[in-house]
Enzyme design. Sequence first.
Site, PDB file in Angstrom:
ATOM      1  N   PHE A   1      52.688  33.352  40.109  1.00  0.00           N
ATOM      2  CA  PHE A   1      52.124  34.509  40.168  1.00  0.00           C
ATOM      3  C   PHE A   1      52.330  34.853  41.712  1.00  0.00           C
ATOM      4  O   PHE A   1      51.366  34.520  42.577  1.00  0.00           O
ATOM      5  CB  PHE A   1      50.884  34.938  39.496  1.00  0.00           C
ATOM      6  CG  PHE A   1      50.554  36.463  39.711  1.00  0.00           C
ATOM      7  CD1 PHE A   1      50.996  37.390  38.798  1.00  0.00           C
ATOM      8  CD2 PHE A   1      49.912  36.976  40.943  1.00  0.00           C
ATOM      9  CE1 PHE A   1      50.803  38.583  38.975  1.00  0.00           C
ATOM     10  CE2 PHE A   1      49.673  38.201  41.218  1.00  0.00           C
ATOM     11  CZ  PHE A   1      50.201  39.335  40.140  1.00  0.00           C
TER      12      PHE A   1
ATOM     13  N   ASP B   1      52.627  29.901  49.441  1.00  0.00           N
ATOM     14  CA  ASP B   1      51.814  31.271  48.930  1.00  0.00           C
ATOM     15  C   ASP B   1      50.485  30.842  48.995  1.00  0.00           C
ATOM     16  O   ASP B   1      50.013  30.112  47.716  1.00  0.00           O
ATOM     17  CB  ASP B   1      52.380  31.822  47.775  1.00  0.00           C
ATOM     18  CG  ASP B   1      51.695  32.970  47.552  1.00  0.00           C
ATOM     19  OD1 ASP B   1      50.661  33.220  47.837  1.00  0.00           O
ATOM     20  OD2 ASP B   1      52.188  33.871  46.518  1.00  0.00           O
TER      21      ASP B   1
ATOM     22  N   LYS C   1      44.860  38.792  51.050  1.00  0.00           N
ATOM     23  CA  LYS C   1      43.553  38.569  50.418  1.00  0.00           C
ATOM     24  C   LYS C   1      42.292  38.525  51.363  1.00  0.00           C
ATOM     25  O   LYS C   1      41.586  39.171  51.922  1.00  0.00           O
ATOM     26  CB  LYS C   1      43.416  37.860  49.105  1.00  0.00           C
ATOM     27  CG  LYS C   1      44.223  38.005  48.051  1.00  0.00           C
ATOM     28  CD  LYS C   1      44.131  37.488  46.677  1.00  0.00           C
ATOM     29  CE  LYS C   1      44.955  37.857  45.597  1.00  0.00           C
ATOM     30  NZ  LYS C   1      44.681  39.226  45.163  1.00  0.00           N
TER      31      LYS C   1
END
Length: 401
Positions: free
Chosen positions: A141, A226, A255
């Site tokens: 994801f 990531d 984030k």
Amino acid sequence: MSVTESSISSAEAHSAHNYHPLPVVVASADGAWMTDVEGRRYLDMLAGYSALNFGHGNRRLIDAAKAQLERVTLTSRAFHHDRFADFSTQLAELCGMEMVLPMNTGAEAVETAVKTARKWGYRVKGVPDGQAKIVVAENNFHGRTTTIVSFSTDAEARADFGPYTPGFEIVPYGDLAALEAAVDANTVAVLLEPIQGEAGVLVPPAGYLPGVRELTRARNVLFIADEIQSGLGRTGKTFACEHEGVVPDLYILGKALGGGVVPVSAVVSSAEVLGVFRPGEHGSTFGGNPLACAVALEVIAMLRTGEYQQRATELGDHLHRELGLLVGGGAVEAVRGRGLWAGVDIAPAHGTGREISEKLMDLGVLVKDTHGSTIRIAPPLVISKEDLDWGLTQLRSVLNV
């Protein structure tokens, strides 16, 4: 109709149904706790998918944002501003790298990394034009743009959004032999999550990440990590790759970099790799804006103390010990994760992940399900041990164990 019901009804009527949130309407939050429009308090055990590593309303971050709001919030990259140099320098130093390319959202940063790898492949490695390939992992994801969903194996994220972007090969996560077989002369990068979050907090086998690093280095291929969810303290290290002693060629960050205050993301790498860009080839109006830089600089300063990484280690060890005791009793089939991050597979007889999340909500604990039977636990790193234990007590109550 209650205030909660009215608010949800209005939202359902006037917004696209691209999310299925739990039926709670948050009005305020502080630290690890949120309060809804009815005045009910909830322990946040999700932390905005790690965007809120430092808790809600963290005073240092709010003060940094307020101070910058009074000065200048946006210049676009048409002009320099006085926070950008410090942000770029200090984030590069935190990562042990040389250059930073700032964006806003995690998906933008992933897109930036894809473009970087391709351009590096053509300009530096010498891959024939239009032939660059990036190898990714099954169940990944990385975001929801059309290019990113093109290499997703999640039917919900991918279906009906074609035609899909070519240039990607998908291999099983954690399978080094499959990865090695996929890498060829036109491969420019391997893009992986050091821990797969959306897939259920999947930790790869020991030795996998070092194997990826060795393989990519030997084949002149970029290793892109990531760390949007796993990075910046969540796992007990600044970066999840550190647990395996690995340094990738590029970090993708997001984030928590914005502290839950503003969206901030970045690709961080060497001068050789990010140096492939020339003016006009890539950009973002809001990327690296003064407000984002001010907040991110405070995040970097907080991470430099090591306090949050230590909390994630100590509380994470406690979390996993307690969750481990639930396995084998019939209610929990498996627990995975690292630091203050766990995926808990619920036995089907006890309900779906959504049902367990709703029952926990009724008891004042907020988590979120993924892939049917799994709930994710990722509280803010500022959570107290007492609050963490209280949340785990509610989980045991819901599971009748």
